[in-house]
Every structure is written in C-alpha cells, then in structure tokens.
Design an enzyme around this catalytic site. Structure first.
Site, PDB file in Angstrom:
ATOM      1  N   LYS A 116       0.817  -1.227   0.000  1.00  0.00           N
ATOM      2  CA  LYS A 116       0.000   0.000   0.000  1.00  0.00           C
ATOM      3  C   LYS A 116       0.846   1.270   0.000  1.00  0.00           C
ATOM      4  CE  LYS A 116      -3.665  -2.501   0.097  1.00  0.00           C
ATOM      5  NZ  LYS A 116      -3.254  -3.596  -0.735  1.00  0.00           N
ATOM      6  N   GLU A 200      -2.707   7.786   7.903  1.00  0.00           N
ATOM      7  CA  GLU A 200      -3.451   8.599   6.934  1.00  0.00           C
ATOM      8  C   GLU A 200      -4.411   9.489   7.693  1.00  0.00           C
ATOM      9  OE1 GLU A 200      -5.772   6.181   4.319  1.00  0.00           O
ATOM     10  OE2 GLU A 200      -4.049   5.527   3.149  1.00  0.00           O
ATOM     11  N   LYS A 201      -4.794  10.594   7.092  1.00  0.00           N
ATOM     12  CA  LYS A 201      -5.877  11.410   7.619  1.00  0.00           C
ATOM     13  C   LYS A 201      -7.147  10.553   7.642  1.00  0.00           C
ATOM     14  CE  LYS A 201      -8.058  15.160   8.821  1.00  0.00           C
ATOM     15  NZ  LYS A 201      -7.772  15.619  10.202  1.00  0.00           N
ATOM     16  N   ILE A 203     -10.891   9.993   7.133  1.00  0.00           N
ATOM     17  CA  ILE A 203     -12.020  10.591   6.412  1.00  0.00           C
ATOM     18  C   ILE A 203     -13.313  10.097   7.064  1.00  0.00           C
ATOM     19  CG2 ILE A 203     -13.088  10.917   4.141  1.00  0.00           C
ATOM     20  CD1 ILE A 203     -10.232  11.652   3.847  1.00  0.00           C
ATOM     21  N   LYS A 237     -18.571  -6.475   2.740  1.00  0.00           N
ATOM     22  CA  LYS A 237     -19.632  -5.878   1.937  1.00  0.00           C
ATOM     23  C   LYS A 237     -20.886  -6.740   2.017  1.00  0.00           C
ATOM     24  CE  LYS A 237     -16.248  -3.882  -1.160  1.00  0.00           C
ATOM     25  NZ  LYS A 237     -15.432  -4.139  -2.358  1.00  0.00           N
ATOM     26  N   ASN A 290      -7.831  -3.579  -6.157  1.00  0.00           N
ATOM     27  CA  ASN A 290      -8.143  -4.996  -5.937  1.00  0.00           C
ATOM     28  C   ASN A 290      -7.795  -5.726  -7.222  1.00  0.00           C
ATOM     29  OD1 ASN A 290     -11.042  -3.982  -4.127  1.00  0.00           O
ATOM     30  ND2 ASN A 290      -9.076  -4.604  -3.297  1.00  0.00           N
ATOM     31  N   ARG A 292      -8.101  -8.500  -8.815  1.00  0.00           N
ATOM     32  CA  ARG A 292      -8.797  -9.773  -9.036  1.00  0.00           C
ATOM     33  C   ARG A 292     -10.174  -9.496  -9.620  1.00  0.00           C
ATOM     34  NH1 ARG A 292      -9.340  -8.338  -3.555  1.00  0.00           N
ATOM     35  NH2 ARG A 292     -11.512  -7.802  -3.087  1.00  0.00           N
ATOM     36  N   VAL A 295     -16.090 -10.196  -5.987  1.00  0.00           N
ATOM     37  CA  VAL A 295     -17.378 -10.814  -5.659  1.00  0.00           C
ATOM     38  C   VAL A 295     -18.508 -10.083  -6.392  1.00  0.00           C
ATOM     39  CG1 VAL A 295     -18.994 -11.337  -3.807  1.00  0.00           C
ATOM     40  CG2 VAL A 295     -16.537 -11.494  -3.370  1.00  0.00           C
TER      41      VAL A 295
END
Ligand code: MV4
Length: 503
Positions: A116, A200-201, A203, A237, A290, A292, A295
């Site tokens: 990342k 990170e900030k 959000i 998700k 991602n 791949r 889903v």
C-alpha cells in the site's frame, strides 16, 4: 484461445468461471479439498482433482498441489477466482515460471498494488490524489508522532501489507497514538507476517466507490464505470450497486479517467478494481487496487452488458481488447445481495451444516450466482458465502422492489442465512433514499433482530410440514424413508438429468 483451464477456487465463483469456460468451448478442471468432493463446482466441471485435506492452507492455498494438478491435466491456464491465491504475487510468479498462464495481473503489478505504501508513492508521483498521510515506513516508532501532528487528528493507522480493513485503527488523540500503533503493528504482524504500518488522515463517513477496469497485454485500458459498495458490516460488503447515486456524469468521468491512469502507471494487465473514498464534499481519493475479479462483478456485467470473465480469459490468452471506451454505456440499475451462511441474530456467527432445501429465486432481471444445492453440505473451513442474488431493472426503485420480491421467493432450509436481514436493509427508508455511507449498517442495524413470527404462522407451518410428511409416505421419519421408493433424491435426479434421454 485456451483449450483447458484449471479453476483454483470453490463455491459460487468457481461455478461462475466454469460456466464461462463452457460458453467459450474451454474444458474446465476443478480442484477440491477432501471435504468438497460433492460440491457443486466439482459436479459442474469437466474434470476434477483432489488437492488435499479440508484446511485451505493444505488445499486451496497449496500452490504446489495446484500447479501439479494443472500439469497432470494439461491445463494451460489457471483462473484463481477471488480470495485464496488470487492476489498472491508468488503464485503468479510460480505460474509464470511453470509456463502456466495466470488469469490475472502479472506478478510485478501484483507486488506493487499489494504494497500500500509503495502504491501510494507511485500514485502521488503520477499526480493521482491520495489520502493525505505517510508515504514511507519509519524506522522508529517515535517518528509517528510528528507525522500524526502534521496530518492532523483524527488519523488512521493502516497496515502496508493490508487491505480490506484488516489491521486498521482510528486515533483521535495524541495520547492514544503509541498504544494504538503497538496494537496495530502486532495485528499486522499476525495477519500479514509484516508489521509495517503507516498513517493517513481519517475521512469521516466516506462512501466507498470503486471502478471496474480492464487492461489488455498491449496497454489498452477501459473502465466499466463504478460500483457503490458502502453498505458494509465490519469491512464485509453486504449490498453493492451500480450506478452510484453519489456521482454525476462529470465526476464519473474524472474518476474513470483516474482509475485508468492508476492501472497505466502500475503496468497492470487483466481485470482490476480501483477503490476510491468519496468524502462529504465529493472529493475522491485513491484507496487501493483490488487485483482480481471481485465478488460484486455481476452488477457491472448487468449494467454494461460485458461478461467480465470472458474478458479476463480473452485478455490472458493474448487477445487485444475489443471494447472501446466510447462504446461502453451504463444501462439501468443493478443491485447485488450477498447470501451468507451466517446467523444475523447471533452476531453473524457462521452457520455450517446440510442445506435441507434450497429454492432459488427467478424471474425477469434476476440472476442467482450460486455455489450450493439442495442436499449439499456447507463446511466450516471456508468463507461462508453461499450465493449472490443480483437484479437488474430500469431504475433503482424498481431494482429494490425486484430484489425484495426475489428475497421473498428465496428459501434456504437447514442452516441460517442472511436473507431475512437483507430484506430489512433493502426495505429501509434510508436505503431507499440512497443514504448509503459506510456507517449505514452501524447506524441503523446494530441491534437488528429477526421479526417475531406470529402464533398463526407457526401453526400454519406445522400443518404444512405434517401434510408434506403425509404426502411423502412419512419421509420425515428416516426408517420409513428408506422403504419409500418415491422419496426425492437430488443425486439420482441430477444423474438422470446429466445422462439425458427419456426416463
Ligand atoms: C479509510 C477510512 C477513512 N479514512 N481511510 C476500510 C477498508 C479499506 N479498504 C479502507 N477503509 C477505510 N479507509 C481513511 N483514511 C474509512 C474506511 C472505511 C471504509 C471504507 C470503505 C468501505 C467501508 C468502510 C467502513 C469503515 C471504514
């Protein structure tokens, strides 16, 4: 084009890829663990190879066994589905070395987007907006404090090797920074074998909007618009849709162009998804790639009319992209509900066991991507996703109604599922308005319990069960069942169906 493909996965996604192979005239090879011998993906494939004991590390994550199976069956390519080995650069490299085509990005691109912090540096250099924060991993834990102060609290701790929410922490006050970092690093080490974290900030209440992208091996890149995936529970998700209500055509175009640029500067090929966070003021930030087939890919297929698995296979075989950006359009609205073998009333505890009965919803605009059947066993060893219910309609409101009616027609007996929970989410007035931020489930469904059954419905169910038992000659009693010839056997029926001809 390939003659034979091995599918290194199980469940609904293996079934999805096998169907694509059948459509393209490609022989499919399933792999399975010892507990998956009778699984749907094994029944559907042309050939099947057992690759080891039930634990995933000994079977679906066992690279050597999968490569062996590919060589033994003469498969020229491997489709990894999602999860398991799908984004593993070592597996992609192993395939490259063994002259088996990995149906996914090249190992170098996988390595880049899997790191990342490195990805953030690459994107920033290319002029892509990333979330304000750190672009390197400090040597000393004391170096975080000035960084956090400069970013401004609240900050978020993220694992560099992470993704999908694992190892993340919000820090509101300077006093909490040190202990949160130590906990975050331990967690990252345990989950990814790498303790690297960065800041990170934070959000607040963002939307999660991701773009589907395809890149061929010759540098041609198209995007297939967005999916809104803000309806999540603990980074899982639950419902996805396309288009997103949060975008207008101008913002959509800017984000789509950025998504293509992300793949371009990563040297990326095959299918991918570029994730963005969208804040209250409609600023968007690159989050991660991602690497791949996801889903939720069917919602994109339904609004664009493009079969993403066909595209993946064609790209991997060396074909040029035949899709042009100017020909791609979004048409109507698609929604997807993930059907999990979990009990929403018991904090989403996984629910393994035998599916005693399954009635699949069907009708105009209804798609059911399913990995199980009446009589199949749901093992404890893997992700408990059973199926996905995807609907298409002209408008979002009609798609919601269609989804509700499809969920009403859906019956799964023997194990607990998320179907009842999904009905209540789809019916919620805030969902209908499109108030889908990442806090939605926490805000409105934290204390959810299934609706009480009325006494009258329970009596009706009992009467129906008794009637059914009588009709089957007492089949509910095992002893009687064995003496009754006409007890329904899914195995016998499936076998007869496959043989074909007249009964
Ligand atoms: C964030 C964030 C707020 N600020 N990063 C969660 C999954 C992972 N891919 C990134 N995630 C987030 N990163 C900053 N700087 C909020 C989330 C987040 C979230 C993102 C997408 C969908 C659902 C989410 C739920 C909680 C938090």
């Amino acid at each position: 084009m390939f003659k034979k493909i091995l599918i290194a996965n199980r469940g609904e996604i293996a079934v999805r890829v096998i169907k694509a192979c059948q459509e393209l005239g490609i022989v499919s090879v399933a792999v399975y663990s010892e507990i998956d011998r009778a699984s749907l993906h094994v029944q559907m494939a042309d050939e099947a190879v057992c690759i080891g004991p039930p634990p995933a590390v000994e079977s679906y994550l066992n690279m050597d066994r999968i490569i062996q199976a590919a060589h033994a069956t003469g498969a020229e390519a491997v489709h990894p589905g999602y999860g398991f080995l799908a984004e593993n650069p070592s597996f992609a490299r192993l395939c490259e070395r063994e002259k088996i085509i990995f149906i996914g990005p090249n190992s170098r691109a996988l390595e880049l987007v899997g790191d990342k912090v490195r990805a953030r540096r690459t994107m920033e250099k290319a002029g892509i907006t990333i979330i304000p924060g750190m672009n390197r991993i400090p040597k000393e834990i004391t170096e975080f404090e000035p960084e956090a102060r400069q970013i401004g609290y609240p900050v978020m701790i993220k694992a560099s090797a992470g993704g999908g929410g694992k190892g993340m922490r919000i820090v509101f006050l300077e006093d909490e920074l040190r202990p949160s970092l130590e906990a975050g690093m331990r967690e990252a080490k345990a989950a990814f074998g790498d303790e690297s974290v960065y800041l990170e900030k934070y959000i607040e209440e963002p939307r999660h909007v991701e773009f589907q992208v395809l890149a061929d091996n010759y540098g041609h890149i198209v995007h297939l618009f967005e999916r809104e995936c803000s309806i999540q529970r603990r980074h899982q998700k639950i419902i996805e849709e396309s288009p997103s209500l949060a975008l207008d055509s101008q913002l959509r175009q800017r984000m789509g162009d950025t998504a293509k640029k992300v793949l371009d500067v990563s040297g990326y090929n095959n299918a991918g998804t570029v994730e963005f966070l969208l804040d209250k003021n409609r600023n968007f930030y690159f989050l991660e790639v991602n690497a791949r087939l996801q889903v939720e890919h069917p919602v994109t297929e339904l609004v664009t009319g493009v079969d993403l698995v066909h595209q993946q296979i064609r790209i991997a075989s060396g074909e040029k992209l035949s899709l042009r950006q100017e020909d791609l359009k979004q048409h109507g609205h698609a929604l997807e509900c993930r059907i999990y073998a979990e009990d929403p009333a018991k904090n989403f505890l996984p629910s393994a066991g035998k599916i005693l009965y399954l009635k699949e919803p069907k009708g105009p605009g209804v798609r059911h991507d399913c990995g199980v059947y009446s009589g199949s066993e749901v093992p404890i060893y893997y992700d408990p996703i059973l199926a996905k219910l995807i609907v298409w309609a002209e408008t979002r409101e009609l798609a919601c109604r269609r989804m509700n009616s499809a969920l009403d027609d859906y019956v799964v007996l023997g194990i607990s599922t998320t179907i009842g929970f999904l009905k209540d989410v789809i019916s919620h007035p805030r969902f209908r308005e499109g108030a889908t931020t990442t806090g939605f489930i926490k805000n409105y469904f934290e204390q959810w319990q299934p609706r009480e059954r009325s006494e009258e419905m329970l009596r009706l169910a009992l009467a129906a069960a008794a009637f059914d038992d009588f009709n089957r000659g007492g089949a509910l009693k095992p002893a009687a069942a064995s003496q009754t010839k006409d007890v329904f056997s899914p195995w016998q029926s499936l076998g007869e169906w496959k043989i074909g001809g007249k009964r």
